[in-house]
Design an enzyme around this catalytic site. Structure first.
Site, PDB file in Angstrom:
ATOM      1  N   TRP A 196       0.840  -1.203   0.000  1.00  0.00           N
ATOM      2  CA  TRP A 196       0.000   0.000   0.000  1.00  0.00           C
ATOM      3  C   TRP A 196       0.873   1.251   0.000  1.00  0.00           C
ATOM      4  CZ3 TRP A 196      -5.596   0.308   1.156  1.00  0.00           C
ATOM      5  CH2 TRP A 196      -6.233  -0.926   0.976  1.00  0.00           C
TER       6      TRP A 196
ATOM      7  N   ASP B 146       0.211   4.692   0.556  1.00  0.00           N
ATOM      8  CA  ASP B 146      -0.901   5.486   1.049  1.00  0.00           C
ATOM      9  C   ASP B 146      -0.511   6.905   1.457  1.00  0.00           C
ATOM     10  OD1 ASP B 146       0.562   4.848   3.282  1.00  0.00           O
ATOM     11  OD2 ASP B 146      -1.127   4.073   4.448  1.00  0.00           O
TER      12      ASP B 146
ATOM     13  N   ASP C  54     -11.198   8.952   0.833  1.00  0.00           N
ATOM     14  CA  ASP C  54     -12.231   8.259   1.603  1.00  0.00           C
ATOM     15  C   ASP C  54     -13.174   9.266   2.255  1.00  0.00           C
ATOM     16  OD1 ASP C  54     -13.542   6.006   2.267  1.00  0.00           O
ATOM     17  OD2 ASP C  54     -11.961   5.130   3.484  1.00  0.00           O
TER      18      ASP C  54
ATOM     19  N   ASP D 165     -12.052   2.810  -2.506  1.00  0.00           N
ATOM     20  CA  ASP D 165     -13.113   3.601  -1.849  1.00  0.00           C
ATOM     21  C   ASP D 165     -13.190   5.033  -2.348  1.00  0.00           C
ATOM     22  OD1 ASP D 165     -13.892   1.497  -0.355  1.00  0.00           O
ATOM     23  OD2 ASP D 165     -13.024   2.173   1.521  1.00  0.00           O
TER      24      ASP D 165
ATOM     25  N   HIS E 129     -18.059  -3.102  -3.707  1.00  0.00           N
ATOM     26  CA  HIS E 129     -18.432  -4.495  -3.420  1.00  0.00           C
ATOM     27  C   HIS E 129     -19.943  -4.629  -3.508  1.00  0.00           C
ATOM     28  CE1 HIS E 129     -19.583  -3.232   0.714  1.00  0.00           C
ATOM     29  NE2 HIS E 129     -18.480  -2.493   0.643  1.00  0.00           N
TER      30      HIS E 129
ATOM     31  N   TRP F 222     -22.446  -2.700  -1.351  1.00  0.00           N
ATOM     32  CA  TRP F 222     -22.407  -1.244  -1.526  1.00  0.00           C
ATOM     33  C   TRP F 222     -23.095  -0.857  -2.827  1.00  0.00           C
ATOM     34  CZ3 TRP F 222     -16.978   1.621  -1.630  1.00  0.00           C
ATOM     35  CH2 TRP F 222     -17.171   3.008  -1.789  1.00  0.00           C
TER      36      TRP F 222
ATOM     37  N   TRP G 137     -17.628  -2.762   8.433  1.00  0.00           N
ATOM     38  CA  TRP G 137     -16.438  -2.883   7.583  1.00  0.00           C
ATOM     39  C   TRP G 137     -15.120  -2.841   8.343  1.00  0.00           C
ATOM     40  CZ3 TRP G 137     -13.301   1.301   8.269  1.00  0.00           C
ATOM     41  CH2 TRP G 137     -13.887   2.474   8.786  1.00  0.00           C
TER      42      TRP G 137
ATOM     43  N   LYS H  10      -5.572  -6.601   0.586  1.00  0.00           N
ATOM     44  CA  LYS H  10      -5.396  -6.122   1.958  1.00  0.00           C
ATOM     45  C   LYS H  10      -4.560  -7.159   2.705  1.00  0.00           C
ATOM     46  CE  LYS H  10      -6.372  -3.808   5.848  1.00  0.00           C
ATOM     47  NZ  LYS H  10      -5.990  -2.407   6.111  1.00  0.00           N
TER      48      LYS H  10
ATOM     49  N   GLU I 231      -3.278  -6.166   8.973  1.00  0.00           N
ATOM     50  CA  GLU I 231      -3.168  -4.715   8.980  1.00  0.00           C
ATOM     51  C   GLU I 231      -4.529  -4.132   9.329  1.00  0.00           C
ATOM     52  OE1 GLU I 231      -1.379  -3.134   5.470  1.00  0.00           O
ATOM     53  OE2 GLU I 231       0.527  -4.181   5.803  1.00  0.00           O
TER      54      GLU I 231
ATOM     55  N   ASP J 129      -7.926  -1.968  10.096  1.00  0.00           N
ATOM     56  CA  ASP J 129      -8.793  -1.080   9.318  1.00  0.00           C
ATOM     57  C   ASP J 129      -8.930   0.293   9.973  1.00  0.00           C
ATOM     58  OD1 ASP J 129      -9.500  -3.035   7.380  1.00  0.00           O
ATOM     59  OD2 ASP J 129     -10.922  -3.907   8.787  1.00  0.00           O
TER      60      ASP J 129
END
Length: 602
Positions: free
Chosen positions: A222, A224, A269, A316, A369, A372, A507, A534, A538, A540
């Site tokens: 990742w 990020d 996000d 997201d 997903h 959603w 989630w 993922k 790690e 969320d």
């Protein structure tokens, strides 16, 4: 991360129809272009055959005016001949008709110049050679080999070539045992390929008892924040590896592919707090210049052209613009802002254009997903905004190799005992509280249907889907083995669903979850691979507010005492206690994920 979002209210079912076109080995379906008045060509076509398969080597020689691009066309003589996988061109097949369009580096053909391309194919019955070829719509010499070996064109010296023709011919007795030549773009980058094992995640996994059972699985890296691009000085063992460190390590491992999550949009996000990022909503220029451009500079280094670089683009992001803006339950000011200023659409488009310029790079865009986007009101509008982003900031749909669903989420891959087509006492199970009129109840059926919708919206029929299965196994003693009681739709669904979350809207660090299917290439129709995007273990998000310098906020959905909101039906969050900030190592969760793995770990 991955907050469940949907519009409120019950929906009536709308039938989804459509057929998925099968295109083997190529990126796009390309028509033969109109003839150029001075195009003349000579094509040599040779094969090495084995039972059921063959490798074709094709040399195109330009004997007319100079060409700046070309499209080769021919027809297989037998209906059972199929294109499987091509190199040094963008290959596609429709019926018996095959086309190959030049790559960016071999489109220029001077008079007398030639280029070599090739593909692997399959056959049954017989494997006759095509007898007629066209280049840019003009018929060539019918496939007669040139009288002498023509010189092979080379890419411009200013830009390293991103694709090379095959260097050897496979034996005639057996099919090739390795992928096409390194550096060429293939239809499925996961097929017959070994993934990169992140040594940092491997060490963390092995720090937990039993972690060595999964520590050699390929997981995504990742990126990020801007600092993650370069990492820190590993000679002192005091910080994380950067992109170049990981790529160098991948070369050392002899890995065929490496996966990166590109995750740092302005206003990231916009409907959650745990995974907010470092860039403000108005910092798109900084995102381009200080984040995407440096990543592209590293990934485009010729040193790495022989490894397949797979980018998962902005988790997201784009679905939020459909479901979490004003007028929707849980709509936020931040989502309104990034929709209005184009930060998400333009940012994703720019990332696709810059990173997709290299033929060994594969971009997969995040597509939410089923819990959603599975409602009709979200399904097609999301596909449309994905198309908008794919054609923004200089990008085209051809910069998108596919899409990924369930990234960092927990939705079951397949629900064997609670299908949306089931009925109880004459009542459809879609009326149950769990399914809530959704058209889908698991990720695989959603991903396959969403792929068809994306093709309908204008993406190439060759796109493939990825499904993140790192934490959706739901095994252990609580996994159902049959459907629930037929008392009513709720007892039937709740008793038989393998996804044991309290609500699909939950989630964050879900209690009872387990590792899912191990990464696997081409597991089902339209699915390029199951992947572990993922890295298990790690977090969320933190279960309480923890001050940090990474821009990670505290989201109540990560608090095990939280009683919920509209997005999760005002249910308990189902989150584990004592969790660190998002992305930090959460050993207790990792141990639980192993214990509840399905298929079980050996």
């Amino acid at each position: 991360m991955n907050v469940w979002r949907r519009l409120s209210g019950r929906r009536r079912a709308v039938a989804l129809a459509g057929a998925s076109a099968l295109v083997a080995g190529g990126l796009v379906t390309l028509p033969v272009t109109a003839a150029h008045a001075a195009t003349q060509c000579d094509v040599a076509y040779t094969t090495n055959d084995w039972q059921g398969g063959f490798t074709a080597n094709v040399t195109i020689r330009n004997v007319g005016d100079a060409l700046s691009n070309w499209t080769l066309g021919f027809t297989f003589p037998d209906a059972n001949q199929r294109l499987v996988q091509g190199w040094s061109a963008r290959w596609s097949q429709s019926g018996r008709n095959v086309t190959a369009q030049n790559e960016s580096w071999n489109g220029n053909l001077a008079t007398g110049a030639s280029t070599s391309i090739g593909f692997n194919g399959s056959w049954s019955g017989s494997n006759p050679k095509p007898t007629s070829f066209t280049v840019n719509g003009v018929t060539c010499n019918g496939g007669t080999p040139p009288t002498s070996t023509p010189p092979t064109s080379t890419p411009p010296t200013s830009t390293p070539p991103t694709s090379t023709p095959p260097t050897s011919t496979p034996p005639t007795s057996t099919p090739p045992t390795s992928p096409p030549p390194p550096g060429t773009r293939v239809d499925n980058p996961y097929l017959n390929a070994q993934g990169y094992v992140n040594p940092e995640w491997k060490a963390k996994a092995e720090s937990v008892a039993g972690g060595n059972r999964v520590s050699n699985i390929s997981t995504a890296v990742w990126i990020d924040r801007i600092a993650a691009i370069e990492g820190t000085d590993n000679s002192q063992s005091n910080g994380p590896m950067g992109i170049r460190d990981h790529l160098d390590e991948a070369l050392e491992q002899g890995a065929d592919y490496i996966q990166f999550v590109i995750y740092n949009l302005p206003g990231r996000d916009c409907a959650a707090l745990a995974s907010n990022g470092e860039l403000q909503a108005d910092e798109l220029p900084k995102y381009k210049a200080e984040y995407i451009d440096p990543i592209a500079a590293i990934q485009g280094d010729a040193k790495y052209r022989d490894i397949r670089i797979i980018n998962i683009i902005e988790v997201d992001s784009l679905p939020n613009l459909v479901t979490n803006t004003s007028g929707n339950p849980g709509g936020t000011v931040m989502c309104d802002t990034v929709k209005a200023n184009g930060a998400y659409v333009q940012g994703v488009g720019y990332a696709l254009a810059q990173l997709g310029a290299f033929s060994n790079v594969y971009n997969y865009v995040d597509a939410g997903h089923h819990g959603w986007l599975g409602w009709d009101s979200n399904f097609t509008p999301t596909a449309q905004i994905l198309k908008e982003a794919a054609t923004a900031s200089g990008s085209t749909v051809n910069h998108v190799h596919g899409f990924i669903t369930n990234t960092a989420n927990y939705s079951a891959l397949i629900e064997p005992y609670a299908k949306v087509t089931d009925s109880v006492n004459g009542q459809t199970v879609r009326q149950s509280d769990w399914i809530d009129w959704n058209q889908y109840n698991d990720e695989q059926s959603f991903a396959q249907a969403f792929r068809q919708e994306l093709v309908r919206q204008g993406f190439p029929s060759s796109i493939g889907m990825l499904i993140d299965t790192s934490r959706n196994g739901w095994g252990g003693p609580n996994r159902p083995t049959s459907a629930g009681p037929t008392t009513n739709v709720n007892t039937y669904v709740d008793g038989g669903r393998v996804d044991r979350r309290i609500h699909k809207g939950n989630w964050c660090n879900q209690s009872g979850a387990g590792m899912g299917e191990r990464p696997k290439a081409a597991p089902a129709s339209g699915i390029d691979a199951y992947v572990w995007a993922k890295p298990p273990g790690e977090s969320d998000g933190s279960s309480r507010e923890i001050p940090n310098n990474d821009g990670k906020g505290f989201d109540r959905m990560c608090d095990p005492t939280y009683t919920g909101n509209d997005r999760n039906g005002n249910s308990m969050s189902g989150a584990l206690p004592d969790a660190p900030i998002s992305g930090a190592w959460f050993a207790a969760q990792f141990a639980e994920l192993m214990a509840n793995a399905y298929p079980p770990l050996s």
